[in-house]
Motif scaffolding. Sequence first.
Motif, PDB file in Angstrom:
ATOM      1  N   LEU A 149      25.794  43.618  55.293  1.00 27.33           N
ATOM      2  CA  LEU A 149      24.710  42.713  55.659  1.00 27.33           C
ATOM      3  C   LEU A 149      24.688  42.487  57.167  1.00 27.33           C
ATOM      4  O   LEU A 149      23.620  42.464  57.791  1.00 27.33           O
ATOM      5  N   PHE A 150      25.883  42.317  57.758  1.00 25.43           N
ATOM      6  CA  PHE A 150      25.900  42.121  59.201  1.00 25.43           C
ATOM      7  C   PHE A 150      25.481  43.396  59.927  1.00 25.43           C
ATOM      8  O   PHE A 150      24.836  43.326  60.985  1.00 25.43           O
ATOM      9  N   ALA A 151      25.850  44.548  59.396  1.00 24.72           N
ATOM     10  CA  ALA A 151      25.420  45.811  60.001  1.00 24.72           C
ATOM     11  C   ALA A 151      23.900  45.900  60.014  1.00 24.72           C
ATOM     12  O   ALA A 151      23.301  46.423  60.968  1.00 24.72           O
ATOM     13  N   GLU A 152      23.274  45.390  58.955  1.00 21.28           N
ATOM     14  CA  GLU A 152      21.813  45.360  58.892  1.00 21.28           C
ATOM     15  C   GLU A 152      21.254  44.487  60.011  1.00 21.28           C
ATOM     16  O   GLU A 152      20.281  44.852  60.685  1.00 21.28           O
ATOM     17  N   VAL A 153      21.869  43.321  60.202  1.00 19.88           N
ATOM     18  CA  VAL A 153      21.443  42.421  61.273  1.00 19.88           C
ATOM     19  C   VAL A 153      21.627  43.080  62.630  1.00 19.88           C
ATOM     20  O   VAL A 153      20.725  43.073  63.477  1.00 19.88           O
ATOM     21  N   ALA A 154      22.813  43.659  62.846  1.00 19.41           N
ATOM     22  CA  ALA A 154      23.116  44.286  64.137  1.00 19.41           C
ATOM     23  C   ALA A 154      22.163  45.426  64.444  1.00 19.41           C
ATOM     24  O   ALA A 154      21.701  45.592  65.584  1.00 19.41           O
ATOM     25  N   SER A 155      21.838  46.209  63.435  1.00 15.01           N
ATOM     26  CA  SER A 155      20.916  47.326  63.627  1.00 15.01           C
ATOM     27  C   SER A 155      19.521  46.833  63.993  1.00 15.01           C
ATOM     28  O   SER A 155      18.874  47.377  64.891  1.00 15.01           O
ATOM     29  N   ALA A 156      19.071  45.784  63.300  1.00 19.04           N
ATOM     30  CA  ALA A 156      17.735  45.238  63.577  1.00 19.04           C
ATOM     31  C   ALA A 156      17.650  44.660  64.985  1.00 19.04           C
ATOM     32  O   ALA A 156      16.595  44.716  65.621  1.00 19.04           O
ATOM     33  N   LEU A 157      18.774  44.116  65.481  1.00 19.33           N
ATOM     34  CA  LEU A 157      18.792  43.495  66.799  1.00 19.33           C
ATOM     35  C   LEU A 157      19.141  44.469  67.915  1.00 19.33           C
ATOM     36  O   LEU A 157      19.037  44.129  69.094  1.00 19.33           O
ATOM     37  N   GLY A 158      19.581  45.663  67.544  1.00 18.09           N
ATOM     38  CA  GLY A 158      19.963  46.642  68.553  1.00 18.09           C
ATOM     39  C   GLY A 158      21.287  46.335  69.223  1.00 18.09           C
ATOM     40  O   GLY A 158      21.496  46.714  70.389  1.00 18.09           O
ATOM     41  N   LEU A 159      22.196  45.665  68.527  1.00 24.59           N
ATOM     42  CA  LEU A 159      23.498  45.368  69.112  1.00 24.59           C
ATOM     43  C   LEU A 159      24.306  46.659  69.235  1.00 24.59           C
ATOM     44  O   LEU A 159      24.404  47.425  68.268  1.00 24.59           O
ATOM     45  N   PRO A 160      24.900  46.917  70.395  1.00 22.84           N
ATOM     46  CA  PRO A 160      25.705  48.138  70.559  1.00 22.84           C
ATOM     47  C   PRO A 160      26.872  48.159  69.581  1.00 22.84           C
ATOM     48  O   PRO A 160      27.630  47.193  69.471  1.00 22.84           O
ATOM     49  N   GLU A 161      26.992  49.260  68.846  1.00 24.59           N
ATOM     50  CA  GLU A 161      28.068  49.396  67.857  1.00 24.59           C
ATOM     51  C   GLU A 161      29.260  50.123  68.472  1.00 24.59           C
ATOM     52  O   GLU A 161      29.101  51.095  69.199  1.00 24.59           O
ATOM     53  N   GLU A 162      30.463  49.620  68.153  1.00 25.46           N
ATOM     54  CA  GLU A 162      31.701  50.239  68.620  1.00 25.46           C
ATOM     55  C   GLU A 162      32.569  50.569  67.408  1.00 25.46           C
ATOM     56  O   GLU A 162      32.314  50.089  66.293  1.00 25.46           O
ATOM     57  N   ARG A 163      33.595  51.374  67.631  1.00 28.99           N
ATOM     58  CA  ARG A 163      34.522  51.752  66.565  1.00 28.99           C
ATOM     59  C   ARG A 163      35.959  51.513  67.016  1.00 28.99           C
ATOM     60  O   ARG A 163      36.300  51.734  68.190  1.00 28.99           O
ATOM     61  N   THR A 164      36.778  51.066  66.092  1.00 27.93           N
ATOM     62  CA  THR A 164      38.194  50.890  66.375  1.00 27.93           C
ATOM     63  C   THR A 164      38.894  52.247  66.218  1.00 27.93           C
ATOM     64  O   THR A 164      38.288  53.212  65.737  1.00 27.93           O
ATOM     65  N   PRO A 165      40.173  52.347  66.600  1.00 28.21           N
ATOM     66  CA  PRO A 165      40.902  53.607  66.397  1.00 28.21           C
ATOM     67  C   PRO A 165      40.882  54.097  64.953  1.00 28.21           C
ATOM     68  O   PRO A 165      40.930  55.300  64.697  1.00 28.21           O
ATOM     69  N   LYS A 166      40.792  53.168  63.997  1.00 26.12           N
ATOM     70  CA  LYS A 166      40.728  53.549  62.584  1.00 26.12           C
ATOM     71  C   LYS A 166      39.293  53.785  62.109  1.00 26.12           C
ATOM     72  O   LYS A 166      39.073  54.055  60.924  1.00 26.12           O
ATOM     73  N   GLY A 167      38.337  53.678  63.018  1.00 28.46           N
ATOM     74  CA  GLY A 167      36.951  53.926  62.643  1.00 28.46           C
ATOM     75  C   GLY A 167      36.219  52.721  62.099  1.00 28.46           C
ATOM     76  O   GLY A 167      35.105  52.857  61.591  1.00 28.46           O
ATOM     77  N   LEU A 168      36.800  51.526  62.207  1.00 26.88           N
ATOM     78  CA  LEU A 168      36.145  50.319  61.721  1.00 26.88           C
ATOM     79  C   LEU A 168      35.077  49.873  62.712  1.00 26.88           C
ATOM     80  O   LEU A 168      35.264  49.958  63.928  1.00 26.88           O
ATOM     81  N   ARG A 169      33.976  49.375  62.183  1.00 30.44           N
ATOM     82  CA  ARG A 169      32.856  48.999  63.037  1.00 30.44           C
ATOM     83  C   ARG A 169      33.008  47.591  63.604  1.00 30.44           C
ATOM     84  O   ARG A 169      33.477  46.679  62.940  1.00 30.44           O
ATOM     85  N   TRP A 170      32.571  47.403  64.875  1.00 30.41           N
ATOM     86  CA  TRP A 170      32.336  46.092  65.439  1.00 30.41           C
ATOM     87  C   TRP A 170      31.194  46.216  66.431  1.00 30.41           C
ATOM     88  O   TRP A 170      30.793  47.319  66.776  1.00 30.41           O
ATOM     89  N   TRP A 171      30.646  45.089  66.840  1.00 27.23           N
ATOM     90  CA  TRP A 171      29.451  45.130  67.666  1.00 27.23           C
ATOM     91  C   TRP A 171      29.610  44.251  68.904  1.00 27.23           C
ATOM     92  O   TRP A 171      30.370  43.280  68.905  1.00 27.23           O
ATOM     93  N   ARG A 172      28.874  44.604  69.930  1.00 33.94           N
ATOM     94  CA  ARG A 172      28.782  43.754  71.110  1.00 33.94           C
ATOM     95  C   ARG A 172      27.928  42.532  70.766  1.00 33.94           C
ATOM     96  O   ARG A 172      27.040  42.594  69.928  1.00 33.94           O
ATOM     97  N   ARG A 173      28.204  41.463  71.433  1.00 33.67           N
ATOM     98  CA  ARG A 173      27.505  40.216  71.135  1.00 33.67           C
ATOM     99  C   ARG A 173      25.999  40.278  71.423  1.00 33.67           C
ATOM    100  O   ARG A 173      25.548  40.958  72.338  1.00 33.67           O
TER     101      ARG A 173
END
Length: 286
Positions: free
Chosen positions: A50-74
Amino acid sequence: MGRREGGMRLSYATLGAFAKYPCTKAAAEDAQTAYVGLKKFGSFAGEEALFAEVASALGLPEERTPKGLRWWRRHPLAFLVEAADDICYRILDLEDAATVGDLDSAVVSEILEEITGTPNRAPDPLMTLSDRTGMLRAMAIGAAIDSAVAAFLDNYDAIMAGTFDDGLMEVSSKAEAFARLKDISNARIFTARRKTELEVVGRKVLFTILDEFHSLFLALRDCSWDAEKLLQQHGYWTQLVRAVDLDLRGVEDDYTAAHALTDFVSGMTDRYALRVRDMITGQVPG
């Protein structure tokens, strides 16, 4: 941020602005970077999609951790929300400390005047201590807001690009005053005897409520997560659900049960928590 009926139905922008920590706990722990939005987690694993949906709609830059886990810029507005929290809670905590006597009024006035930028001057003899503190509090909040807005504008390009990596108050013209305010809060306000006693009481109240309702959810699990079956078979749990208007919709496993329990308890006001504690322990109001 779930999809339960009757929710607040917040917009993408509002959700983004609220998300000071746009990541899950696992991502925050694995990120191996000191980005300001990774200090804590702001999204549960079960709501990551659900948060990925929000982040995508807002255009938040997506990042990945060494294990490939997603996080986003504010989201840019998250920095303003954070600054608003810092301004209100830090200054109001200081005013409360003066009101109840945890801090000397002269110390409080000095700090507030440092934030307002006004020189020390003799207090108006016609103004009560409470009125003077309230006046300085209002002036300090106004000055701090102006400094936060200026810091946002000064760092606008980096904020919009997602590369800004600090709090607005930490880079504002009031940074030194707020650093001192933070030190005093940690050393003298949060450790004051009165506040410590309240925290001990609050801990016992919350644990009592959590223990009782945890047992309710265990009973629900024994009924294969069938709320109707629970209510048909257990008279006491039926009464308790009715008494607090507990919403059991969507509770279908241990994970969703834990969320429902924490959502319910975290949404209580102090007075209501005391009322529920008294009810489940059989204490009759005086």
